[in-house]
Scaffold this motif. Structure first.
Motif: not given
Length: 71
Positions: A6-9, A17-19, A27-28
């Motif tokens: 997952i990438i968290i910004e 985040a997104y996958c 999600s947030a």
């Protein structure tokens, strides 16, 4: 058991985040930890739905790593 990257910004007031392996699963949250936990739940829910609909579950293909650069 599978491991999805997952990438968290960090945003101005939250994290999102997104996958990459599961387009549309996002999600947030207020903290990075909360966002990761919500993302885990979103992935599990998405995979359950794929199973119920008898759709093949995408295998994880994305990996991530850090590289150090001089700045």
């Amino acid at each position: 058991m599978a491991k999805y990257t997952i990438i968290i910004e960090k945003g101005e007031g939250n994290y999102s985040a997104y996958c990459p392996d599961l387009p549309g699963v996002v999600s947030a949250g207020v903290t990075e930890e909360e966002t990761a936990e919500l993302m885990k739940e979103a992935i599990e829910l998405h995979l359950e739905g794929l199973n119920e609909d008898r759709i093949p579950i995408p295998k994880p293909t994305i990996s991530a790593r850090y590289v150090e650069v001089m700045v």
